[in-house]
Design a protein around this motif. Structure first.
Motif, PDB file in Angstrom:
ATOM      1  N   ASP A  31      58.208  85.545  67.789  1.00  0.00           N
ATOM      2  CA  ASP A  31      58.818  86.820  68.160  1.00  0.00           C
ATOM      3  C   ASP A  31      59.865  87.270  67.151  1.00  0.00           C
ATOM      4  O   ASP A  31      60.220  88.444  67.103  1.00  0.00           O
ATOM      5  CB  ASP A  31      59.496  86.697  69.526  1.00  0.00           C
ATOM      6  N   TYR A  32      60.389  86.327  66.399  1.00  0.00           N
ATOM      7  CA  TYR A  32      61.375  86.655  65.370  1.00  0.00           C
ATOM      8  C   TYR A  32      61.403  85.530  64.345  1.00  0.00           C
ATOM      9  O   TYR A  32      60.912  84.422  64.596  1.00  0.00           O
ATOM     10  CB  TYR A  32      62.782  86.844  65.967  1.00  0.00           C
ATOM     11  N   VAL A  33      62.005  85.810  63.186  1.00  0.00           N
ATOM     12  CA  VAL A  33      62.263  84.770  62.192  1.00  0.00           C
ATOM     13  C   VAL A  33      63.724  84.806  61.785  1.00  0.00           C
ATOM     14  O   VAL A  33      64.340  85.881  61.715  1.00  0.00           O
ATOM     15  CB  VAL A  33      61.368  84.896  60.936  1.00  0.00           C
ATOM     16  N   GLY A  34      64.254  83.620  61.522  1.00  0.00           N
ATOM     17  CA  GLY A  34      65.583  83.491  60.952  1.00  0.00           C
ATOM     18  C   GLY A  34      65.421  83.179  59.474  1.00  0.00           C
ATOM     19  O   GLY A  34      64.653  82.287  59.109  1.00  0.00           O
ATOM     20  N   VAL A  35      66.118  83.924  58.619  1.00  0.00           N
ATOM     21  CA  VAL A  35      65.925  83.809  57.178  1.00  0.00           C
ATOM     22  C   VAL A  35      67.249  83.458  56.483  1.00  0.00           C
ATOM     23  O   VAL A  35      68.258  84.135  56.683  1.00  0.00           O
ATOM     24  CB  VAL A  35      65.367  85.120  56.591  1.00  0.00           C
ATOM     25  N   GLY A  36      67.255  82.425  55.670  1.00  0.00           N
ATOM     26  CA  GLY A  36      68.456  82.032  54.944  1.00  0.00           C
ATOM     27  C   GLY A  36      68.257  80.667  54.301  1.00  0.00           C
ATOM     28  O   GLY A  36      67.136  80.137  54.298  1.00  0.00           O
ATOM     29  N   ALA A  37      69.325  80.095  53.750  1.00  0.00           N
ATOM     30  CA  ALA A  37      70.708  80.507  53.908  1.00  0.00           C
ATOM     31  C   ALA A  37      71.078  81.579  52.873  1.00  0.00           C
ATOM     32  O   ALA A  37      70.786  81.447  51.700  1.00  0.00           O
ATOM     33  CB  ALA A  37      71.640  79.307  53.739  1.00  0.00           C
ATOM     34  N   ILE A  38      71.767  82.623  53.372  1.00  0.00           N
ATOM     35  CA  ILE A  38      72.215  83.689  52.498  1.00  0.00           C
ATOM     36  C   ILE A  38      73.396  83.208  51.653  1.00  0.00           C
ATOM     37  O   ILE A  38      73.467  83.434  50.452  1.00  0.00           O
ATOM     38  CB  ILE A  38      72.610  84.931  53.320  1.00  0.00           C
ATOM     39  N   TYR A  39      74.357  82.561  52.310  1.00  0.00           N
ATOM     40  CA  TYR A  39      75.468  81.914  51.635  1.00  0.00           C
ATOM     41  C   TYR A  39      75.391  80.413  51.919  1.00  0.00           C
ATOM     42  O   TYR A  39      74.710  79.981  52.844  1.00  0.00           O
ATOM     43  CB  TYR A  39      76.816  82.439  52.146  1.00  0.00           C
ATOM     44  N   ILE A  56      70.748  84.408  58.186  1.00  0.00           N
ATOM     45  CA  ILE A  56      71.577  83.270  58.572  1.00  0.00           C
ATOM     46  C   ILE A  56      72.141  82.582  57.338  1.00  0.00           C
ATOM     47  O   ILE A  56      71.564  82.643  56.261  1.00  0.00           O
ATOM     48  CB  ILE A  56      70.764  82.259  59.420  1.00  0.00           C
ATOM     49  N   GLY A  57      73.289  81.948  57.523  1.00  0.00           N
ATOM     50  CA  GLY A  57      73.844  81.127  56.460  1.00  0.00           C
ATOM     51  C   GLY A  57      75.181  81.611  55.936  1.00  0.00           C
ATOM     52  O   GLY A  57      75.232  82.469  55.057  1.00  0.00           O
ATOM     53  N   GLY A  58      76.268  81.089  56.500  1.00  0.00           N
ATOM     54  CA  GLY A  58      77.602  81.398  56.000  1.00  0.00           C
ATOM     55  C   GLY A  58      78.053  82.826  56.192  1.00  0.00           C
ATOM     56  O   GLY A  58      78.949  83.310  55.496  1.00  0.00           O
ATOM     57  N   LEU A  59      77.460  83.519  57.156  1.00  0.00           N
ATOM     58  CA  LEU A  59      77.774  84.941  57.357  1.00  0.00           C
ATOM     59  C   LEU A  59      78.997  85.132  58.246  1.00  0.00           C
ATOM     60  O   LEU A  59      79.197  84.419  59.219  1.00  0.00           O
ATOM     61  CB  LEU A  59      76.562  85.661  57.954  1.00  0.00           C
ATOM     62  N   VAL A  78      72.330  89.186  62.627  1.00  0.00           N
ATOM     63  CA  VAL A  78      72.769  88.009  61.879  1.00  0.00           C
ATOM     64  C   VAL A  78      72.995  86.839  62.831  1.00  0.00           C
ATOM     65  O   VAL A  78      73.408  87.022  63.980  1.00  0.00           O
ATOM     66  CB  VAL A  78      74.063  88.284  61.083  1.00  0.00           C
ATOM     67  N   CYS A  79      72.714  85.643  62.328  1.00  0.00           N
ATOM     68  CA  CYS A  79      72.968  84.405  63.069  1.00  0.00           C
ATOM     69  C   CYS A  79      74.285  83.802  62.585  1.00  0.00           C
ATOM     70  O   CYS A  79      74.539  83.760  61.375  1.00  0.00           O
ATOM     71  CB  CYS A  79      71.866  83.380  62.820  1.00  0.00           C
ATOM     72  N   VAL A  80      75.083  83.331  63.519  1.00  0.00           N
ATOM     73  CA  VAL A  80      76.319  82.646  63.151  1.00  0.00           C
ATOM     74  C   VAL A  80      76.455  81.374  63.970  1.00  0.00           C
ATOM     75  O   VAL A  80      75.937  81.280  65.084  1.00  0.00           O
ATOM     76  CB  VAL A  80      77.565  83.527  63.355  1.00  0.00           C
TER      77      VAL A  80
END
Length: 209
Positions: free
Chosen positions: A126-134, A164-167, A183-185
């Motif tokens: 249903d969704y994807v989490g993409v990262g790590a951005i930071y 996701i990732g250090g946001l 965003v995921c935190v």
């Protein structure tokens, strides 16, 4: 099928350094103040501990109407009546999780490439989490994902995409133009001294990306 109604904040739990009271208080505040999604992710917890926490969090999330998923463990999700699961690249395949949970539950997946995101969608995510951005301390040796790849993933799939990732509220400008759904935190809220205030600032920043 799960879809965010507006750009949102996805909270992933981390109880490290917190008392049980502090842990649940932060989760309840986040649910009360309107997060889009909540994930129980406690890699160091036993099955018994996950069941106990899952039941308590399900009650809290249910009270506020917050969608609640369990990291990896389909058995725990079924046992506590959670709304679904999130599976990583090394966890149970999306297709199997979807088959076990059925069509009415949420299945989320981690994706670092366009190909992985498209496969997750085909397999029933249903969704994807993409990262790590930071860089992040939540995962050991995280592989960074460029914002360009994030934007490409968003264009390639019809399901929700969360970065996701250090946001934090202060560094979301990097996501402008990416089209992400939220965003995921983790630590930003789980270690916050002002969950309500930090979540408000984060939600305002998310609306601007």
């Amino acid at each position: 099928m799960y879809k965010t109604r507006e750009k949102g904040v996805y909270l992933i739990t981390d109880s490290r350094g917190l008392s049980e009271k502090e842990f649940y208080e932060r989760i309840e505040t986040a649910c009360r103040e309107g997060i889009a999604l909540l994930q129980l992710r406690e890699k160091d917890s036993s099955t018994a501990e996950l069941l106990e926490r899952g039941r308590k969090i399900k009650e809290i999330a249910g009270h506020y109407g917050t969608p609640f998923v369990i990291d990896d463990r389909v058995d725990i999700a079924l046992a506590v009546g959670a709304d679904g699961v999130h599976v990583g690249a090394d966890d149970m395949p999306v297709a199997i999780a979807r088959r076990l949970l059925g069509p009415g539950k949420i299945v989320g997946a981690t994706a670092k490439t366009v190909e992985a995101a498209k496969k997750a969608e085909r397999d029933g995510a249903d969704y994807v989490g993409v990262g790590a951005i930071y860089d992040t301390t939540t995962h050991a040796n995280p592989v960074r994902t460029s914002v360009e790849t994030l934007a490409e993933i968003k264009k390639a799939v019809d399901i929700d995409v969360f970065a996701i990732g250090g946001l934090r509220a202060e560094n979301l400008d990097i996501l402008k133009g990416s089209g992400v759904d939220g965003v995921c935190v983790v630590r930003y809220l789980m270690q916050s001294e002002d969950v309500e205030g930090d979540l408000k600032r984060l939600k305002e920043a998310v609306e601007k990306i």
